[in-house]
Scaffold this motif. Sequence first.
Motif, PDB file in Angstrom:
ATOM      1  N   LYS A  65       4.964 -16.046   7.411  1.00 33.04           N
ATOM      2  CA  LYS A  65       3.718 -15.536   8.008  1.00 33.04           C
ATOM      3  C   LYS A  65       2.907 -14.726   6.992  1.00 33.04           C
ATOM      4  O   LYS A  65       1.734 -14.999   6.759  1.00 33.04           O
ATOM      5  CB  LYS A  65       4.012 -14.622   9.208  1.00 33.04           C
ATOM      6  N   THR A  66       3.560 -13.709   6.430  1.00 31.03           N
ATOM      7  CA  THR A  66       2.836 -12.813   5.531  1.00 31.03           C
ATOM      8  C   THR A  66       2.358 -13.557   4.288  1.00 31.03           C
ATOM      9  O   THR A  66       1.215 -13.391   3.842  1.00 31.03           O
ATOM     10  CB  THR A  66       3.745 -11.624   5.149  1.00 31.03           C
ATOM     11  N   THR A  67       3.232 -14.390   3.742  1.00 27.92           N
ATOM     12  CA  THR A  67       2.873 -15.177   2.557  1.00 27.92           C
ATOM     13  C   THR A  67       1.643 -16.033   2.855  1.00 27.92           C
ATOM     14  O   THR A  67       0.734 -16.156   2.027  1.00 27.92           O
ATOM     15  CB  THR A  67       4.076 -16.071   2.164  1.00 27.92           C
ATOM     16  N   LEU A 112      -0.706  -6.285  10.615  1.00 25.32           N
ATOM     17  CA  LEU A 112      -0.340  -5.798  11.952  1.00 25.32           C
ATOM     18  C   LEU A 112       1.177  -5.746  12.108  1.00 25.32           C
ATOM     19  O   LEU A 112       1.698  -5.722  13.216  1.00 25.32           O
ATOM     20  CB  LEU A 112      -0.982  -6.700  13.027  1.00 25.32           C
ATOM     21  N   ASP A 113       1.876  -5.744  10.980  1.00 27.05           N
ATOM     22  CA  ASP A 113       3.330  -5.643  11.008  1.00 27.05           C
ATOM     23  C   ASP A 113       3.720  -4.254  10.504  1.00 27.05           C
ATOM     24  O   ASP A 113       3.338  -3.875   9.394  1.00 27.05           O
ATOM     25  CB  ASP A 113       3.929  -6.741  10.108  1.00 27.05           C
ATOM     26  N   PRO A 114       4.463  -3.477  11.326  1.00 26.59           N
ATOM     27  CA  PRO A 114       4.864  -2.133  10.886  1.00 26.59           C
ATOM     28  C   PRO A 114       5.603  -2.132   9.540  1.00 26.59           C
ATOM     29  O   PRO A 114       5.623  -1.112   8.846  1.00 26.59           O
ATOM     30  CB  PRO A 114       5.796  -1.652  12.002  1.00 26.59           C
ATOM     31  N   GLY A 126       4.668  -3.637   6.949  1.00 21.67           N
ATOM     32  CA  GLY A 126       3.636  -3.506   5.910  1.00 21.67           C
ATOM     33  C   GLY A 126       3.790  -4.432   4.716  1.00 21.67           C
ATOM     34  O   GLY A 126       3.349  -4.105   3.610  1.00 21.67           O
ATOM     35  N   ASN A 127       4.368  -5.601   4.917  1.00 16.23           N
ATOM     36  CA  ASN A 127       4.577  -6.495   3.764  1.00 16.23           C
ATOM     37  C   ASN A 127       3.265  -7.038   3.184  1.00 16.23           C
ATOM     38  O   ASN A 127       3.167  -7.241   1.976  1.00 16.23           O
ATOM     39  CB  ASN A 127       5.479  -7.678   4.147  1.00 16.23           C
ATOM     40  N   ALA A 128       2.280  -7.262   4.039  1.00 12.28           N
ATOM     41  CA  ALA A 128       0.989  -7.738   3.508  1.00 12.28           C
ATOM     42  C   ALA A 128       0.343  -6.640   2.666  1.00 12.28           C
ATOM     43  O   ALA A 128      -0.292  -6.922   1.641  1.00 12.28           O
ATOM     44  CB  ALA A 128       0.068  -8.175   4.644  1.00 12.28           C
ATOM     45  N   ILE A 177      -5.091 -12.146  10.739  1.00  9.39           N
ATOM     46  CA  ILE A 177      -4.186 -11.097  11.214  1.00  9.39           C
ATOM     47  C   ILE A 177      -2.747 -11.508  10.935  1.00  9.39           C
ATOM     48  O   ILE A 177      -2.271 -12.544  11.426  1.00  9.39           O
ATOM     49  CB  ILE A 177      -4.368 -10.845  12.726  1.00  9.39           C
ATOM     50  N   ASP A 178      -2.060 -10.713  10.129  1.00  5.86           N
ATOM     51  CA  ASP A 178      -0.646 -10.968   9.842  1.00  5.86           C
ATOM     52  C   ASP A 178       0.185 -10.288  10.925  1.00  5.86           C
ATOM     53  O   ASP A 178       0.306  -9.064  10.945  1.00  5.86           O
ATOM     54  CB  ASP A 178      -0.294 -10.415   8.447  1.00  5.86           C
ATOM     55  N   CYS A 179       0.731 -11.099  11.837  1.00  7.01           N
ATOM     56  CA  CYS A 179       1.464 -10.547  12.981  1.00  7.01           C
ATOM     57  C   CYS A 179       2.901 -10.187  12.618  1.00  7.01           C
ATOM     58  O   CYS A 179       3.496 -10.763  11.709  1.00  7.01           O
ATOM     59  CB  CYS A 179       1.462 -11.563  14.124  1.00  7.01           C
TER      60      CYS A 179
HETATM   61 MG   LIG Z   1       5.693 -10.709   7.587  1.00  8.96          MG
END
Ligand SMILES: [Mg+2]
Length: 263
Positions: free
Chosen positions: A16-18, A39-41, A43-45, A124-126
């Motif tokens: 997802k983040t990638t 939007l991921d706690p 914070g990878n993005a 939006i990165d979920c």
């Molecule tokens: Mg991710």
Amino acid sequence: MRTVFSIVNQKGGVGKTTTAINLATALSISGKSCLVIDLDPQGNASTGFSITSEQRTPGSYEVLMQKCNILDVIRPTEVSGLGLIPSRVELSSVEQELIKFQDREFLLKKAIDSLPDRYDSVIIDCPPGLGFLTTNALVASDKVLIPLQCEFFALEGLSQILRVIKKVKLELNSNLNLDGILLTMYDPRNKLSFQVEEDVREVMGSIVYKTIIPRNIKISESPSHGKPVLLYDHKCIGSEAYVNLAAEVLKRGSFGGLAKSKR
Ligand SMILES: [Mg+2]
Ligand SMILES: Nc1ncnc2c1ncn2[C@@H]1O[C@H](COP(=O)(O)OP(=O)(O)O)[C@@H](O)[C@H]1O
């Protein structure tokens, strides 16, 4: 006209983040300005765009808590035309903090709707899961992109995501549509990848993007350098795949026909 995409899968580690980082980068390079919302706690993005933990306040947490205007939390990135709203671990408690708040599923949508025309797209990165944060993302979105990792259990859980999308469309956001399913981490040396592709295409048909994201070492190295793979090594097969994905997303008409006139 702006298009808002959610990158959704309840499983972690599927790309997802990638995909959020590199699709946004490829779209920005092709002339479509983009805003990525982490939007991921976890914070990878944010990490992927080299935003340190000290630099993550204010971010998506403050936007959802209505403590900040969305325009005041956007960070510039190394990619021209690409902005980022970072996230931090506090985001995981936002559901509890807003429990008594009416319309709490619409908070992100309200913030995105107030953005000026400067951005052609929002990605939006979920987080993994299909809870409160993902619902906020789906309510705010026009399109959903579902990454599926090319492994044995790829299709498992897909029907659940599709059910959630249908429910949100019916009850909260009639504008919502699935843009496509993206096969990720494809390994041509592994027969299983090929079988998974065959299965997914047979079951899901043309909603599966033609573009496949290969398993690629440069993709996995780039976050530790705080760069999208397209800036880390623009010639690698991973970069090429994300450029192709952006072209396919544009071709699908995800930008309300604007894409054709601009290209
Ligand atoms: Mg991710
Ligand atoms: N195509 C790929 N090739 C190699 N590694 C990948 C690829 N896509 C993702 N990864 C790596 O796999 C891990 C999980 O990917 P990520 O995008 O963070 O998944 P998610 O956001 O769904 O949890 C990360 O370490 C990432 O760098």
